[in-house]
Design an enzyme around this catalytic site. Structure first.
Site, PDB file in Angstrom:
ATOM      1  N   LYS A  64       0.825  -1.205   0.000  1.00  0.00           N
ATOM      2  CA  LYS A  64       0.000   0.000   0.000  1.00  0.00           C
ATOM      3  C   LYS A  64       0.861   1.258   0.000  1.00  0.00           C
ATOM      4  CE  LYS A  64      -4.052  -1.951   2.359  1.00  0.00           C
ATOM      5  NZ  LYS A  64      -4.918  -1.863   3.556  1.00  0.00           N
ATOM      6  N   CYS A  82      -0.586   0.759   6.162  1.00  0.00           N
ATOM      7  CA  CYS A  82      -0.861  -0.188   7.254  1.00  0.00           C
ATOM      8  C   CYS A  82      -1.825  -1.264   6.766  1.00  0.00           C
ATOM      9  CB  CYS A  82      -1.505   0.502   8.461  1.00  0.00           C
ATOM     10  SG  CYS A  82      -0.469   1.686   9.298  1.00  0.00           S
ATOM     11  N   ASP A  83      -1.704  -2.440   7.361  1.00  0.00           N
ATOM     12  CA  ASP A  83      -2.704  -3.460   7.114  1.00  0.00           C
ATOM     13  C   ASP A  83      -2.751  -4.398   8.316  1.00  0.00           C
ATOM     14  OD1 ASP A  83      -4.369  -4.261   4.497  1.00  0.00           O
ATOM     15  OD2 ASP A  83      -4.026  -6.023   5.735  1.00  0.00           O
ATOM     16  N   SER A  84      -3.941  -4.882   8.631  1.00  0.00           N
ATOM     17  CA  SER A  84      -4.133  -5.709   9.824  1.00  0.00           C
ATOM     18  C   SER A  84      -4.645  -7.098   9.467  1.00  0.00           C
ATOM     19  CB  SER A  84      -5.133  -5.038  10.782  1.00  0.00           C
ATOM     20  OG  SER A  84      -4.666  -3.765  11.174  1.00  0.00           O
TER      21      SER A  84
END
Length: 209
Positions: A64, A82-84
């Site tokens: 991203k 960010c990624d979760s």
């Protein structure tokens, strides 16, 4: 999408860009005194894989950030990606595909503990440098009834969040507690962001509005 770049330039403050459409991440940054622009990456998350949930979260975050950092409208900015991912039984759980999957997910999670991992990547497009790391927080799920799960899934909320839950929404009563930074679970760890910015020579207070 129009991007207002005048306020940061006028004050001498570095431009901050959030490469995410998540209102929760944007809210966390604003509460911390930051005013990021939002440029959605459009990355195909399903096309990215990794051997572990933590590595998956990190690769997604980097993808991203890299995608947005390469765009002309992000030139000179600090870009945050960010990624979760929720890890349960060693498996990565992102956003559920549909209501049926969200229901099955909650029935599997209740009464158990999972680990919410959030990957972070900050790219300084002006210097051509980056700092990346993951943060992890254990989440102790409560035991909502089948009726409560059905009502929650019907709200639509779990279809839009990693792990089919969030601490800052309707599922909050179904989470008994966490061990770690709540921001990691919501989508962005502010303490980790401060450390990553410091690696790039930027103090987070320099970015305050």
């Amino acid at each position: 999408m129009a991007h207002d770049t005048t306020s940061g330039a006028a004050s001498g403050r570095r431009r901050l860009v959030l490469a995410s459409q998540s209102p929760a991440r944007l809210g966390l940054l604003r509460q911390a005194g930051l005013a990021p622009e939002v440029i959605v990456s459009g990355v195909d998350e399903d096309a990215i894989s990794a051997p572990t949930p933590a590595e998956l979260a990190q690769r997604l975050a980097e993808a991203k950030a890299e995608t947005v950092a390469g765009r002309p409208e992000a030139a000179g900015a600090l870009v945050i990606g960010c990624d979760s991912v929720l890890e349960l039984d060693g498996q990565p759980l992102g956003k559920p595909a549909d209501a049926e999957e969200a229901t099955a997910r909650w029935k599997a999670m209740r009464g158990r503990t999972g680990v919410l991992v959030t990957g972070h990547c900050v790219i300084d497009t002006a210097a051509g440098r980056r700092a990346c790391a993951t943060a992890a927080t254990a989440v102790r799920f409560g035991e909502p009834s089948d009726a409560e799960i059905a009502a929650y899934v019907a709200s639509g909320e779990p279809l839009h969040v990693a792990g089919a839950f969030t601490l800052d929404g309707r599922s909050a009563p179904f989470v008994d507690g966490i061990d770690g930074d709540p921001g990691t679970v919501i989508g962005l760890s502010l303490p980790l962001l401060r450390r990553l910015l410091a690696e790039l020579g930027v103090g987070i207070t320099e970015l305050w509005t």
